[in-house]
Scaffold this motif. Sequence first.
Motif, PDB file in Angstrom:
ATOM      1  N   ARG A   5       0.847  -1.192   0.000  1.00 62.09           N
ATOM      2  CA  ARG A   5       0.000   0.000   0.000  1.00 62.09           C
ATOM      3  C   ARG A   5       0.880   1.239   0.000  1.00 62.09           C
ATOM      4  O   ARG A   5       1.919   1.274   0.664  1.00 62.09           O
ATOM      5  N   LEU A   6       0.478   2.254  -0.722  1.00 61.57           N
ATOM      6  CA  LEU A   6       1.259   3.486  -0.764  1.00 61.57           C
ATOM      7  C   LEU A   6       0.890   4.353   0.432  1.00 61.57           C
ATOM      8  O   LEU A   6       0.155   5.335   0.329  1.00 61.57           O
ATOM      9  N   ASP A  43      -1.305   0.889  -4.635  1.00 66.62           N
ATOM     10  CA  ASP A  43      -2.014   2.156  -4.732  1.00 66.62           C
ATOM     11  C   ASP A  43      -2.280   2.653  -3.317  1.00 66.62           C
ATOM     12  O   ASP A  43      -2.236   1.885  -2.366  1.00 66.62           O
ATOM     13  N   GLU A  87      -2.874   6.484  -0.602  1.00 61.38           N
ATOM     14  CA  GLU A  87      -2.986   7.923  -0.393  1.00 61.38           C
ATOM     15  C   GLU A  87      -1.701   8.701  -0.674  1.00 61.38           C
ATOM     16  O   GLU A  87      -1.740   9.914  -0.859  1.00 61.38           O
ATOM     17  N   PHE A 111       0.276   8.361  -3.310  1.00 66.58           N
ATOM     18  CA  PHE A 111       0.664   8.282  -4.719  1.00 66.58           C
ATOM     19  C   PHE A 111       1.217   9.610  -5.229  1.00 66.58           C
ATOM     20  O   PHE A 111       2.291   9.656  -5.848  1.00 66.58           O
ATOM     21  N   ASN A 123       5.109  10.437  -6.316  1.00 65.23           N
ATOM     22  CA  ASN A 123       5.378  10.866  -7.688  1.00 65.23           C
ATOM     23  C   ASN A 123       6.179  12.158  -7.699  1.00 65.23           C
ATOM     24  O   ASN A 123       7.091  12.352  -8.524  1.00 65.23           O
ATOM     25  N   LEU A 155       5.880   4.181 -10.531  1.00 73.48           N
ATOM     26  CA  LEU A 155       4.737   3.788  -9.706  1.00 73.48           C
ATOM     27  C   LEU A 155       3.752   3.055 -10.613  1.00 73.48           C
ATOM     28  O   LEU A 155       3.050   3.660 -11.414  1.00 73.48           O
ATOM     29  N   GLY A 189       1.078   1.150  -9.783  1.00 77.27           N
ATOM     30  CA  GLY A 189      -0.311   1.106  -9.348  1.00 77.27           C
ATOM     31  C   GLY A 189      -0.690  -0.282  -8.861  1.00 77.27           C
ATOM     32  O   GLY A 189       0.162  -1.159  -8.696  1.00 77.27           O
ATOM     33  N   PHE A 190      -1.987  -0.478  -8.632  1.00 81.42           N
ATOM     34  CA  PHE A 190      -2.467  -1.773  -8.142  1.00 81.42           C
ATOM     35  C   PHE A 190      -2.330  -2.837  -9.233  1.00 81.42           C
ATOM     36  O   PHE A 190      -2.641  -2.600 -10.399  1.00 81.42           O
TER      37      PHE A 190
END
Length: 334
Positions: free
Chosen positions: A174-175, A200, A202, A204, A208, A222, A224-225
């Motif tokens: 999890r981010l 993915d 909060e 992200f 970035n 990154l 993502g999921f």
Amino acid sequence: MKIVQVLAMEGSWGGIENHTFELTEELSKNHEVHLILGKKYEGKLKRKKNLYYHYVDFSRSRWNFFLLLEINSIIKKVNPNIVHAQGGKASQIISFLSNFLNFPTVATIHGMKSNVKDYLNFKEVIAVSKKAAQKLEKYRKVHIIYNGIRKPFVRSISDSKKSNNSLKALAIGRLDYVKGFDLLIEAWQGIDAQLDILGDGEEFVKLNELIEKFNLQDRVKLVGFVENVHEYIETCDFLVVSSRREGGPLVIAEALLMQKPVIATNVGMVGDFLPKKYIAEVENIKQLHDLIKLASANFDSLMLDFILAFTKAEKYLLIEKMVEETIKIYEKYI
């Protein structure tokens, strides 16, 4: 055997949740299992023979009278041979209710605990790592049972690379702050390897921005999921865990069982499996950077250094071992 498992979570899906869902599913193959869990999981879990779900509103305080009454009522109606609490909130609830329940109780500790008094009321306590057990071991016996997973299907084990030009690293989770991906991105400066971060959450946007700040757009991505992380693990050269705190983490089990080296901060069961030379202090960016650089520059040596870790993972990190050891504890009270 009739077993009640209690997971006092309300819809999240991390290490404790995955552990509990996998364990209950495996136990239900030979036993009747009742899982008490949050209402937000309703309709999201597999239906299995001998596995029954009891949905409760765990958004309420753990000391809410009606919550305690509801859980107490469910357990008494099931009339189990054993009650097993997963994680801190569930353990506090069952520790209190054990004063009124005439059933043996077990608790599993998934992370470091500052207050361990609630675990003194249980017949047996399990910890998912030696680190998680440390504080409580001063007061009582604790069983170490590592989080086990189903053995990942591996099509082939990639050959060691003679050059680091095409090395690819992977980080998964999890981010959010506890995973330490901000530390990992900063530590990646000067590393001649590609890093993909799967997940993915909060953070992200923040992560970035860090990638752009350190001009790492050509080396850090990154992703993502991702539904099937095993495909990514299979094609990477090594994993990095940069967490500030962790229980398992399960990604280490997945990586080692797929014969992928792991560089990690000293969280959870990291110290129980990884060679010491590839373990960094938590939040020590320079040390993490140096270990990643060492691994990237000496990949052949890295693979050799992990042979014992791969072997130990096969012995202790499969779900069959986790279930076997858990059943041994239950059977003491049958």
